[in-house]
Write an enzyme that holds these catalytic residues in place. Structure first.
Site, PDB file in Angstrom:
ATOM      1  N   GLU A 134       1.416  -0.963   0.065  1.00  0.00           N
ATOM      2  CA  GLU A 134      -0.014  -0.060  -0.262  1.00  0.00           C
ATOM      3  C   GLU A 134       1.100   1.056   0.053  1.00  0.00           C
ATOM      4  O   GLU A 134       1.691   1.140   1.153  1.00  0.00           O
ATOM      5  CB  GLU A 134      -0.679  -0.280   1.282  1.00  0.00           C
ATOM      6  CG  GLU A 134      -2.651   0.247   1.280  1.00  0.00           C
ATOM      7  CD  GLU A 134      -2.687   0.337   2.517  1.00  0.00           C
ATOM      8  OE1 GLU A 134      -2.945  -0.759   3.645  1.00  0.00           O
ATOM      9  OE2 GLU A 134      -3.504   1.124   2.808  1.00  0.00           O
ATOM     10  N   ARG A 168       4.872 -13.049   9.491  1.00  0.00           N
ATOM     11  CA  ARG A 168       5.556 -11.883   9.693  1.00  0.00           C
ATOM     12  C   ARG A 168       7.146 -11.792  10.323  1.00  0.00           C
ATOM     13  O   ARG A 168       6.945 -12.758  10.797  1.00  0.00           O
ATOM     14  CB  ARG A 168       4.945 -10.438   9.809  1.00  0.00           C
ATOM     15  CG  ARG A 168       3.865 -10.739  10.453  1.00  0.00           C
ATOM     16  CD  ARG A 168       3.657  -9.957  11.200  1.00  0.00           C
ATOM     17  NE  ARG A 168       3.513  -8.531  10.989  1.00  0.00           N
ATOM     18  CZ  ARG A 168       2.751  -7.634  10.246  1.00  0.00           C
ATOM     19  NH1 ARG A 168       1.957  -8.505   8.994  1.00  0.00           N
ATOM     20  NH2 ARG A 168       3.258  -6.524   9.607  1.00  0.00           N
ATOM     21  N   LYS A 174       3.530   0.231   9.320  1.00  0.00           N
ATOM     22  CA  LYS A 174       3.299   1.475   9.092  1.00  0.00           C
ATOM     23  C   LYS A 174       3.742   2.334  10.315  1.00  0.00           C
ATOM     24  O   LYS A 174       4.298   4.006   9.487  1.00  0.00           O
ATOM     25  CB  LYS A 174       3.436   1.231   7.850  1.00  0.00           C
ATOM     26  CG  LYS A 174       3.843   0.923   6.621  1.00  0.00           C
ATOM     27  CD  LYS A 174       3.601   1.630   4.974  1.00  0.00           C
ATOM     28  CE  LYS A 174       2.951  -0.358   5.237  1.00  0.00           C
ATOM     29  NZ  LYS A 174       2.236  -0.270   3.780  1.00  0.00           N
TER      30      LYS A 174
END
Ligand code: ATP
Ligand code: MG
Length: 567
Positions: free
Chosen positions: A38, A264, A274
């Protein structure tokens, strides 16, 4: 672990096993993956894991990997991030050739798929407020309940949805929801929202749209439109997989990608979300996204990490389904290993202490010519001048040496790397501080000559005073001092765990003059000290700035060993 071993580990991960089976059974002729960031922040080392997996698999199996921007939320997205992300992926050595796409490229097709759902009575326009939708959704332990608008007719839904698209309603007044099951144990299936109204211009489609599709709707369909065979994502999407499959089924998608989840990357002494990285930047806890202390790809690059160190790291940590926490020294070791192979050697004195060699002729200079790299003769040699006045590191001298101290102290001898053995005859003080040493050298001990019966254990680095170059050196350390930032705070405030000493600037360092030819971003091994990279942003014509990439050893392991290298 050798490179070969680590490759063998990677080649056997469970995702590659599935891919091999799918190729062997003829289910797929060509493997297609995608990396779908994104554009709402810059990439971090966790993304490197995903890039390495997706692009790596495409390369290994001669398939294709789409570089796709998941740009469905114009409020948080920015073209600056798009540029940065592409730069980072390129830096890692991957090429998307013609496969650069955006979810926004598919807005029209996505809209049509939404109409298909409505036509099939599998989606409806919702008039409840966001708050009410949340209430109706139920909880993990209680079922949700149907919205009073759930039974709107297909015609009414179509008409409302078309008007939503035309901009006839305000933000947040209506949404489009999938009609699945409000009592599903999986909350993601309780009539998830597919579209919302946002009267915000989009960075690519400008004012063409005022309704935007949500992630779950967009993602699987974009995968299908691109012919993705394996949609690899992190574990938190496991519960979204039934929805992913439901949407593909209901719209009879052109192909049926298989979503596979892997764990992850979590790295000790760091934060990798983020949202948190944005906070660090915006509240100026760091200097920017590319602050060398940040584990962003731009930060690591500026710090001097070669892309090869990140590849090695990704190979080493591998791919699995189990949640894990990787120690920071795994990453640091990868930098050490890669840089050891490639970085030219140089001498630099971080805390200069002047040494006058009283028996060396005043106007004499001689040159030593050590190799730039001990194992790569093709890198050639460098010229290291020697003269009567030199600098050594303050830390290499002790007035009151402890036992087994092999460096310099009054009356004792030490070898100057590549040069001679010197003895400290006199210590000069100013206001009680040692400011200069007077030494004598022994001409018979020139490096390379036979050291007759002499046992000098310590070897220290130095630079000739008149030939030295001034430099600013930035010593970076971990940005957080706790292994899991925020863990011990009741509110999870990770900012309390910031390491206040994560940067130390020293601006009167002395280096070999050779370094005046260094290029921006070059990385050197300062012998006995660590790896240092020429800062590409703040180095000036008259003053090079070096970032410490990593120390030679893991100082956090508290292995306090006396350190001497062989000449
Ligand atoms: P963050 O959680 O840091 O905000 P994100 O998942 O929202 O990141 P995206 O831009 O959506 O960021 O991520 C693009 C891809 O990178 C996704 O497929 C995501 O699963 C993957 N990714 C993100 N963070 C990690 C991580 N820590 N380890 C492995 N893959 C990751
Ligand atoms: Mg995301």
């Amino acid at each position: 672990m050798s490179d070969n071993n680590s490759k063998a580990v990677q080649a056997n991960d469970f995702i590659r096993k599935i891919i091999r089976e799918d190729l062997a059974s003829g289910k797929h002729q060509q493997i297609v993956t995608r990396f779908p960031p994104e554009p709402n922040g810059h990439l971090h080392i966790g993304h490197a894991k995903s890039i390495h997996l997706n692009f790596g698999i495409a390369k290994e199996f001669e398939g294709k990997c789409f570089m796709r921007f998941d740009d469905t939320n114009p409020i948080k997205e920015d073209e600056e991030y798009v540029e940065g992300i592409l730069k980072d992926v390129r830096w890692l050595g991957y090429d998307w050739s013609k496969s650069l796409t955006h979810a926004s490229d598919y807005f029209e097709q996505l809209y049509e798929f939404a109409e298909v759902l409505i036509q099939k009575d599998k989606a409806y326009v919702e008039s409840l407020s966001t708050e009410e939708i949340r209430e109706y959704r139920g909880t993990l332990t209680s079922s949700g309940k149907d919205s009073p608008y759930r039974e709107r007719s297909v015609e009414e839904n179509l008409s409302l949805f078309r008007k939503m698209r035309k901009g006839e309603y305000d933000d947040a007044t209506l949404v489009l929801r999938a009609k699945i099951d409000m009592s599903s144990p999986n909350i993601n299936l309780r009539d998830p929202v597919l579209y919302r109204i946002r009267k915000v211009p989009h960075q690519r489609t400008a004012n063409k749209w005022c309704i935007y599709p949500l992630y779950d709707f967009t993602h699987g369909l974009s995968d299908a439109l691109e012919g993705v065979t394996h949609s690899l994502c992190t574990l938190e999407f496991e519960d979204h997989r039934p929805l992913y499959n439901w949407i593909l089924d209901e719209v009879s998608a052109p192909c049926f990608p298989r979503q596979i989840e892997f764990s992850r990357l979590n790295l000790s002494y760091s934060v990798l979300s983020k949202r948190k990285l944005i906070q660090l930047v915006e509240e100026r806890h760091v200097e920017g996204w590319d602050d060398p202390r940040m584990l962003t790809l731009s930060g690591l690059r500026r710090r001097g990490y070669p892309a090869s160190a990140l590849h090695l790291f990704c190979e080493r940590i591998g791919i699995s389904k189990s949640e894990n926490n990787i120690e920071m020294n795994v990453l640091e070791d990868c930098a050490r290993e890669e840089l050891d192979k490639t970085a030219p050697r140089a001498m630099a004195v971080l805390k200069p202490l002047k040494v006058v060699i009283t028996n060396y002729p005043e106007n004499q200079t001689e040159e030593f010519e050590p190799a730039r790299h001990p194992k790569i003769p093709e890198m050639g040699s460098r010229k290291v001048p020697f003269s009567r006045e030199i600098y050594i590191d303050h830390d290499d001298f002790k007035e009151d040496p402890p036992p087994k101290y092999f460096r310099l102290s009054p009356g004792k001898e030490v070898r100057l790397r590549y040069a001679y053995v010197i003895r400290c005859d006199e210590v000069i003080y100013e206001n009680g501080n040692v400011t200069e040493l007077r030494c004598t050298y022994d001409p018979k001990t020139r490096s390379g000559a036979k050291a007759e019966g002499r046992k000098v254990k310590g070897i220290i680095h130095w630079v000739s005073a008149q030939h030295s170059l001034n430099a600013e050196i930035r010593l970076y350390d971990r940005l957080f001092e706790a292994p899991q930032p925020g863990r011990n705070d009741p509110e999870g405030n990770y900012l309390n765990d910031l390491n206040r000493e994560s940067i130390k600037v020293i601006n009167d360092c002395k280096t070999e003059t050779e370094l005046s030819n260094a290029n921006l971003a070059d990385v050197f091994q300062f012998e006995r000290v660590g790896y240092f990279c020429v800062d590409a942003k703040e180095s000036r014509q008259d003053m090079l700035v070096f970032n410490r990439t990593v120390t030679l050893r893991d100082t956090w392991a508290k292995l306090e060993q006396e350190y001497s290298i062989q000449d």
